[in-house]
Motif scaffolding. Structure first.
Motif, PDB file in Angstrom:
ATOM      1  N   CYS A 135      -5.168   2.221   6.490  1.00  0.00           N
ATOM      2  CA  CYS A 135      -4.399   2.384   6.897  1.00  0.00           C
ATOM      3  C   CYS A 135      -4.439   3.496   5.950  1.00  0.00           C
ATOM      4  O   CYS A 135      -4.113   4.606   6.215  1.00  0.00           O
ATOM      5  CB  CYS A 135      -2.704   2.274   6.871  1.00  0.00           C
ATOM      6  SG  CYS A 135      -2.101   0.683   5.557  1.00  0.00           S
ATOM      7  N   CYS A 136      -4.212   3.549   4.933  1.00  0.00           N
ATOM      8  CA  CYS A 136      -3.925   5.024   2.966  1.00  0.00           C
ATOM      9  C   CYS A 136      -5.019   4.718   2.532  1.00  0.00           C
ATOM     10  O   CYS A 136      -4.953   5.409   1.355  1.00  0.00           O
ATOM     11  CB  CYS A 136      -2.127   4.825   3.042  1.00  0.00           C
ATOM     12  SG  CYS A 136      -2.156   3.228   2.705  1.00  0.00           S
ATOM     13  N   THR A 159      -6.818  -0.813   1.932  1.00  0.00           N
ATOM     14  CA  THR A 159      -6.295  -0.912   3.287  1.00  0.00           C
ATOM     15  C   THR A 159      -6.691  -0.457   4.087  1.00  0.00           C
ATOM     16  O   THR A 159      -6.841   1.312   3.605  1.00  0.00           O
ATOM     17  CB  THR A 159      -4.819  -1.122   3.027  1.00  0.00           C
ATOM     18  OG1 THR A 159      -4.757   0.548   2.792  1.00  0.00           O
ATOM     19  CG2 THR A 159      -4.063  -2.058   1.528  1.00  0.00           C
ATOM     20  N   CYS A 166       0.942  -1.330  -0.098  1.00  0.00           N
ATOM     21  CA  CYS A 166       0.167  -0.042   0.015  1.00  0.00           C
ATOM     22  C   CYS A 166       0.900   1.148  -0.200  1.00  0.00           C
ATOM     23  O   CYS A 166       1.985   0.924  -0.018  1.00  0.00           O
ATOM     24  CB  CYS A 166      -0.989  -0.118   1.011  1.00  0.00           C
ATOM     25  SG  CYS A 166       0.049   0.368   2.721  1.00  0.00           S
ATOM     26  N   GLU A 167       0.422   2.653  -0.061  1.00  0.00           N
ATOM     27  CA  GLU A 167       0.705   3.739  -0.139  1.00  0.00           C
ATOM     28  C   GLU A 167       2.068   3.767   0.974  1.00  0.00           C
ATOM     29  O   GLU A 167       3.020   4.624   1.022  1.00  0.00           O
ATOM     30  CB  GLU A 167      -0.371   4.897  -0.392  1.00  0.00           C
ATOM     31  CG  GLU A 167       0.309   5.944  -0.863  1.00  0.00           C
ATOM     32  CD  GLU A 167      -0.846   7.034  -0.789  1.00  0.00           C
ATOM     33  OE1 GLU A 167      -1.906   6.546  -1.305  1.00  0.00           O
ATOM     34  OE2 GLU A 167      -0.808   8.568  -0.772  1.00  0.00           O
ATOM     35  N   TYR A 168       1.562   3.768   2.509  1.00  0.00           N
ATOM     36  CA  TYR A 168       2.699   3.492   3.784  1.00  0.00           C
ATOM     37  C   TYR A 168       3.134   3.180   3.853  1.00  0.00           C
ATOM     38  O   TYR A 168       3.995   2.877   4.676  1.00  0.00           O
ATOM     39  CB  TYR A 168       0.904   3.735   4.900  1.00  0.00           C
ATOM     40  CG  TYR A 168       0.972   4.821   4.827  1.00  0.00           C
ATOM     41  CD1 TYR A 168       0.138   6.000   4.229  1.00  0.00           C
ATOM     42  CD2 TYR A 168      -0.355   5.480   6.127  1.00  0.00           C
ATOM     43  CE1 TYR A 168       0.101   7.486   4.154  1.00  0.00           C
ATOM     44  CE2 TYR A 168      -0.983   6.664   5.794  1.00  0.00           C
ATOM     45  CZ  TYR A 168      -1.033   7.569   5.178  1.00  0.00           C
ATOM     46  OH  TYR A 168      -1.927   8.643   5.073  1.00  0.00           O
ATOM     47  N   LYS A 200       2.693  -0.376   4.865  1.00  0.00           N
ATOM     48  CA  LYS A 200       2.235  -0.741   6.171  1.00  0.00           C
ATOM     49  C   LYS A 200       1.673  -2.859   5.292  1.00  0.00           C
ATOM     50  O   LYS A 200       1.659  -3.822   6.348  1.00  0.00           O
ATOM     51  CB  LYS A 200       0.931  -0.427   7.194  1.00  0.00           C
ATOM     52  CG  LYS A 200       0.686  -0.366   7.776  1.00  0.00           C
ATOM     53  CD  LYS A 200       0.047   0.646   9.279  1.00  0.00           C
ATOM     54  CE  LYS A 200       0.055   1.030  10.711  1.00  0.00           C
ATOM     55  NZ  LYS A 200      -0.982   1.732  11.011  1.00  0.00           N
TER      56      LYS A 200
HETATM   57 ZN   LIG Z   1      -1.470   1.548   3.657  1.00  0.00          ZN
END
Ligand SMILES: [Zn+2]
Ligand SMILES: [Zn+2]
Length: 194
Positions: free
Chosen positions: A90-91, A88, A7-9, A11
């Protein structure tokens, strides 16, 4: 070839195993649901092409692993009968689309592919554009002829169905990062109404 996913972050990470131009099907989908999904996540600008297309690589779920951040994986359905669309928490990175439990297919969305390098080289060029009739014309005012002509959408869909049947026969719906052995989603789907 194993392709790293994330994912982008960073995580949620994973791997697409044995992902090659011949092992799966790369296509762009312009259907209105595939457009609504990243819009809902606030990711339309990074996920969709100017005409609302999503670059997708279809492969077997058993060949995909989530290695970190599995607790961040969420499921969305645009209607009671819609595809299971994974992202996701998270992001809000879209991961991909699946049919229900027991169906081996995952259409990984390009935003979740973190492997460096050109996707045209890693996964081969797109085999075609499907649901082009839903393509958005707001951005540039027209849908270019080259999009309409790029690959026969019926041949692409036939290839997808053929692959799906082979994967099902090989039992490649399990193990899955998205469904347990009883076909229950690992995260309860949130159902969006129109
Ligand atoms: Zn993420
Ligand atoms: Zn679609």
């Amino acid at each position: 070839m194993d392709i790293s996913l994330g994912c982008e972050y960073g995580k949620v990470t994973g791997i697409a195993k044995n992902a090659t131009p011949s092992s799966g099907t790369r296509l762009s989908c312009y259907c209105s649901d595939c457009q609504a999904f990243p819009r809902h996540l606030g990711k339309a600008e990074t996920v969709l092409d100017p005409w609302g297309g999503t670059d997708i690589f279809q492969m077997a779920q058993a060949h995909m692993e989530i290695n970190t951040g599995a607790d961040q994986v969420r499921c969305l359905r645009l209607s009671e009968k819609g595809l299971h669309r994974w992202y996701t928490a998270c992001c809000n990175t879209p991961i991909g689309n699946t049919l229900g439990g027991g169906m081996p297919f995952i259409g990984i969305i390009h935003a979740f592919i973190s492997q460096p390098g050109e996707r045209d080289v890693l996964l081969g060029p797109s085999r075609g554009n499907v649901w082009i009739k839903d393509a958005s014309i707001d951005a540039l005012g027209d849908v270019p002829e080259s999009l309409r002509k790029g690959g026969n959408p019926y041949l692409v869909l036939l290839r997808s169905i053929r692959k799906l049947i082979v994967w099902k026969l090989k039992g490649l719906d399990q193990p899955s990062p998205f469904f347990d052995k009883n076909g229950k989603p690992v995260s309860d789907p949130e159902i969006l109404s129109a």
